[in-house]
Design a protein around this motif. Structure first.
Motif, PDB file in Angstrom:
ATOM      1  N   UNK A  75       0.832  -1.191   0.000  1.00  0.00           N
ATOM      2  CA  UNK A  75       0.000   0.000   0.000  1.00  0.00           C
ATOM      3  C   UNK A  75       0.875   1.253   0.000  1.00  0.00           C
ATOM      4  N   UNK A  76       0.356   2.328  -0.475  1.00  0.00           N
ATOM      5  CA  UNK A  76       1.045   3.600  -0.638  1.00  0.00           C
ATOM      6  C   UNK A  76       2.477   3.417  -1.119  1.00  0.00           C
ATOM      7  N   UNK A  77       3.478   3.849  -0.370  1.00  0.00           N
ATOM      8  CA  UNK A  77       4.862   3.828  -0.872  1.00  0.00           C
ATOM      9  C   UNK A  77       5.384   2.402  -1.032  1.00  0.00           C
ATOM     10  N   UNK A  78       4.773   1.443  -0.372  1.00  0.00           N
ATOM     11  CA  UNK A  78       5.156   0.044  -0.541  1.00  0.00           C
ATOM     12  C   UNK A  78       4.874  -0.453  -1.948  1.00  0.00           C
ATOM     13  N   UNK A  79       3.921   0.182  -2.644  1.00  0.00           N
ATOM     14  CA  UNK A  79       3.616  -0.198  -4.023  1.00  0.00           C
ATOM     15  C   UNK A  79       4.838  -0.059  -4.931  1.00  0.00           C
ATOM     16  N   UNK A  80       5.784   0.768  -4.525  1.00  0.00           N
ATOM     17  CA  UNK A  80       6.999   0.975  -5.309  1.00  0.00           C
ATOM     18  C   UNK A  80       7.754  -0.336  -5.527  1.00  0.00           C
ATOM     19  N   UNK A  81       7.653  -1.249  -4.588  1.00  0.00           N
ATOM     20  CA  UNK A  81       8.385  -2.519  -4.663  1.00  0.00           C
ATOM     21  C   UNK A  81       7.879  -3.419  -5.784  1.00  0.00           C
ATOM     22  N   UNK A  82       6.657  -3.187  -6.231  1.00  0.00           N
ATOM     23  CA  UNK A  82       6.070  -4.089  -7.231  1.00  0.00           C
ATOM     24  C   UNK A  82       5.777  -3.390  -8.556  1.00  0.00           C
ATOM     25  N   UNK A  83       6.385  -2.222  -8.748  1.00  0.00           N
ATOM     26  CA  UNK A  83       6.202  -1.506 -10.015  1.00  0.00           C
ATOM     27  C   UNK A  83       6.823  -2.281 -11.164  1.00  0.00           C
ATOM     28  N   UNK A  84       6.141  -2.302 -12.278  1.00  0.00           N
ATOM     29  CA  UNK A  84       6.652  -2.957 -13.482  1.00  0.00           C
ATOM     30  C   UNK A  84       7.833  -2.163 -14.048  1.00  0.00           C
ATOM     31  N   UNK A  85       7.662  -0.856 -14.218  1.00  0.00           N
ATOM     32  CA  UNK A  85       8.724  -0.010 -14.763  1.00  0.00           C
ATOM     33  C   UNK A  85       9.713   0.328 -13.648  1.00  0.00           C
TER      34      UNK A  85
END
Length: 159
Positions: free
Chosen positions: A41-51
């Motif tokens: 969630x929130x900034x943790x989503x950065x870990x699963x970004x495709x790009x």
């Protein structure tokens, strides 16, 4: 599977050291037979970004700015001692020198171990993200109630 052998982690932070803790706990638990769920969630989503790297993802100019600042695992900062971006490189070097898995290696191990990745629906709406913005290993997009239901009967950690 035994409900007592379930670990659910809420990955709120996008900091290198905190994500390292998320994936260390997740892979360790999965390696000894736990069902493991990670809710990004929130900034943790950065870990699963495709790009990976800085890119303008999002729906409008403000969410595109957030998307640019959230550059994925390769540019995630440390929570302390970031040293203008050098902190993660220093930690990666120390990890390799001491035969400790790097963050990227832990993420790869999590994928191989079948750890369940979930993206937070509400945070995605706020940040203007779509499921297509994430790696294919993201099993589903969930709301909080669905994640709590999925986590029931096990241990839940917030990092």
């Amino acid at each position: 599977m035994d409900n007592n052998k379930k670990l659910s982690i809420i990955a709120f932070s996008g900091d290198f050291d905190k994500l390292t803790a998320v994936f260390t706990l997740a892979t360790g638990a999965a390696a000894v037979g736990y069902e493991v769920n990670i809710f990004f969630t929130f900034w943790g989503l950065d870990a699963i970004k495709r790009k990976q790297g800085r890119s303008f993802t999002g729906g409008n100019w403000l969410t595109k700015c957030f998307g640019f600042m959230m550059g994925g695992l390769k540019v995630t900062p440390t929570s302390r001692f970031n040293f203008c971006g050098a902190g993660p490189r220093i930690f990666r070097s120390l990890m390799k020198k001491n035969n400790v898995a790097t963050l990227e290696e832990l993420v790869d191990a999590a994928k191989l171990l079948g750890i369940n990745f979930y993206a937070c629906e509400m945070a995605m709406h706020v940040l203007g993200l779509k499921k297509e913005d994430f790696i294919p290993e993201v099993k589903d997009v969930l709301g909080v109630a669905s994640f709590l239901n999925l986590s029931e009967g096990g241990q839940t950690l917030f990092i």
